[in-house]
Design a protein around this motif. Structure first.
Motif, mmCIF file in Angstrom:
data_model
loop_
_atom_site.group_PDB
_atom_site.id
_atom_site.type_symbol
_atom_site.label_atom_id
_atom_site.label_comp_id
_atom_site.label_asym_id
_atom_site.label_seq_id
_atom_site.Cartn_x
_atom_site.Cartn_y
_atom_site.Cartn_z
ATOM 1 N N ARG A 67 0.831 -1.202 0.000
ATOM 2 C CA ARG A 67 0.000 0.000 0.000
ATOM 3 C C ARG A 67 0.867 1.255 0.000
ATOM 4 O O ARG A 67 0.566 2.233 -0.681
ATOM 5 N N LYS A 68 1.933 1.247 0.789
ATOM 6 C CA LYS A 68 2.820 2.410 0.850
ATOM 7 C C LYS A 68 3.489 2.659 -0.501
ATOM 8 O O LYS A 68 3.653 3.809 -0.921
ATOM 9 N N GLU A 70 2.290 1.827 -3.471
ATOM 10 C CA GLU A 70 1.276 2.348 -4.393
ATOM 11 C C GLU A 70 1.058 3.840 -4.178
ATOM 12 O O GLU A 70 0.980 4.617 -5.134
ATOM 13 N N ASP A 71 0.993 4.242 -2.906
ATOM 14 C CA ASP A 71 0.752 5.653 -2.590
ATOM 15 C C ASP A 71 1.957 6.519 -2.952
ATOM 16 O O ASP A 71 1.806 7.621 -3.493
ATOM 17 N N ALA A 72 3.165 6.028 -2.632
ATOM 18 C CA ALA A 72 4.374 6.831 -2.839
ATOM 19 C C ALA A 72 4.712 7.019 -4.310
ATOM 20 O O ALA A 72 5.219 8.075 -4.703
ATOM 21 N N GLY A 74 2.487 6.174 -7.045
ATOM 22 C CA GLY A 74 1.346 6.279 -7.939
ATOM 23 C C GLY A 74 1.105 5.040 -8.772
ATOM 24 O O GLY A 74 0.682 5.136 -9.927
ATOM 25 N N ASP A 76 -0.737 1.326 -9.712
ATOM 26 C CA ASP A 76 -2.069 0.734 -9.605
ATOM 27 C C ASP A 76 -2.089 -0.419 -8.618
ATOM 28 O O ASP A 76 -2.996 -0.528 -7.794
ATOM 29 N N SER A 77 -1.102 -1.316 -8.723
ATOM 30 C CA SER A 77 -1.049 -2.483 -7.845
ATOM 31 C C SER A 77 0.397 -2.886 -7.598
ATOM 32 O O SER A 77 1.220 -2.828 -8.518
ATOM 33 N N LEU A 310 11.261 3.248 -0.468
ATOM 34 C CA LEU A 310 10.509 4.181 0.360
ATOM 35 C C LEU A 310 11.436 5.057 1.191
ATOM 36 O O LEU A 310 11.168 6.253 1.376
ATOM 37 N N ARG A 314 11.581 9.125 1.005
ATOM 38 C CA ARG A 314 11.453 10.011 2.174
ATOM 39 C C ARG A 314 12.644 10.943 2.276
ATOM 40 O O ARG A 314 12.510 12.137 2.584
#
Length: 320
Positions: A67-68, A70-72, A74, A76-77, A310, A314
């Motif tokens: 999930r992180k 996908e959010d970071a 952009g 889809d999966s 990630l 950051r």
């Protein structure tokens, strides 16, 4: 549909037994449960329909890291393969997970674009056979004459064989000796038609390559190590479908790329689902470049690689 916490152990048992082919006693040892429990979980998996490709891959899509990611970035999966010393090594698990994910994305009547490399061929080798109808698998870049199992035509035809599909190879080398010869060859009707048809694909499967002595373009004889080092000095950070990209994911302005016969990036990015798979830990920089260039919509990678990406994201955000 998300996996309920109470069903997680059932999915894990089904994945190890049906996908990896472990015996029930081996599954029991791996999950630290009794063999009787394994038998019960497998029976529940059959009764409830858990034994399917789509639900088994949820094990790797349900991870918080996925999930992180996908959010970071952009995406889809994302499917994250955990680095668990007590379980199968993630690097050997990744092609198996990727093969299941790939099969869950393919449908009859689709056109699939395939690049090449050790990762892609490992996925093909791990892929189950599917009796699909009217599927076409096409090569995204020119061919290589080196006798390796993971050259472009081999990857394309092996995946076509697994899907009961029609395979279309590229009738051109990956790299030409001169830029003028490459330009002329791109204008040949059969090559022009193949390149133009890439944007019609429904799904693409590929990885990103490194820019060092271990690069596929070096191993397969398309370039020398000295040439690769020179391109790295010019800013090359990764390889997509045989073409060099910089750290921002843009096509590197260099003579090598102008001699390459491959799908142009606009056509590649017009494919709605672009599945990238990365298993080697050395591919952090190339993967960063590929993500910056928006090459992937779907991604399979290790938990370690996800954490490193990630952390770098950051760090970049903190210094911006």
């Amino acid at each position: 549909m998300a996996i309920r916490p109470g069903d997680l152990i059932i999915h894990k048992a089904a994945w190890l037994y049906y996908t990896h082919g472990l015996r029930q006693d081996e599954v029991a040892r791996r999950l630290d449960i009794s063999r009787a429990s394994v038998a019960m979980y497998l029976r529940k998996a059959r009764e409830t329909g858990i034994v399917t490709i789509s639900t088994s891959t949820q094990l790797f899509a349900a991870d918080v890291l996925a999930r992180k990611m996908e959010d970071a970035f952009g995406l889809d999966s994302v499917w994250v393969v955990q680095d668990n010393p007590a379980a199968l090594e993630s690097t050997s698990e990744i092609p198996i997970v990727a093969a299941s994910v790939f099969l869950s994305l393919v449908s009859s009547g689709q056109k699939i674009g395939i690049a090449w490399g050790r990762t892609v061929y490992a996925i093909a080798d791990a892929m189950s056979y599917a009796d699909l109808q009217d599927v076409t698998v096409v090569q995204l870049c020119g061919n290589l004459g080196a006798p390796y199992s993971y050259r472009p035509d081999q990857c394309t035809m092996e995946i076509a064989r697994r899907l009961n599909a029609r395979g279309l190879n590229f009738y051109a080398p990956l790299v030409l000796s001169t830029e003028s010869l490459a330009r002329e060859l791109r204008e040949e009707p059969v090559i022009r038609e193949q390149l133009a048809g890439v944007s019609d694909c429904d799904l693409a499967l590929f990885s990103v390559g490194v820019v060092d002595d271990d690069a596929h373009v070096v191993k397969c004889g398309a370039m020398t190590a000295a040439e690769v080092h020179a391109l790295r000095d010019e800013g090359a950070a990764g390889v997509i479908a045989g073409q060099m990209i910089d750290a921002s994911g843009r096509l590197l302005d260099c003579g090598y790329n102008r001699r390459v016969i491959s799908a142009d990036f606009a056509s590649l990015k017009s494919i709605r689902r672009r599945m990238m798979v990365v298993q080697e830990s050395a591919k952090l920089e190339p993967l960063q470049a590929a993500l910056a260039g928006d090459f992937a919509t779907h991604l399979v990678l290790s938990a370690d690689m996800a954490r490193r990406l990630l952390a770098q994201a950051r760090k970049t955000a903190d210094t911006a």
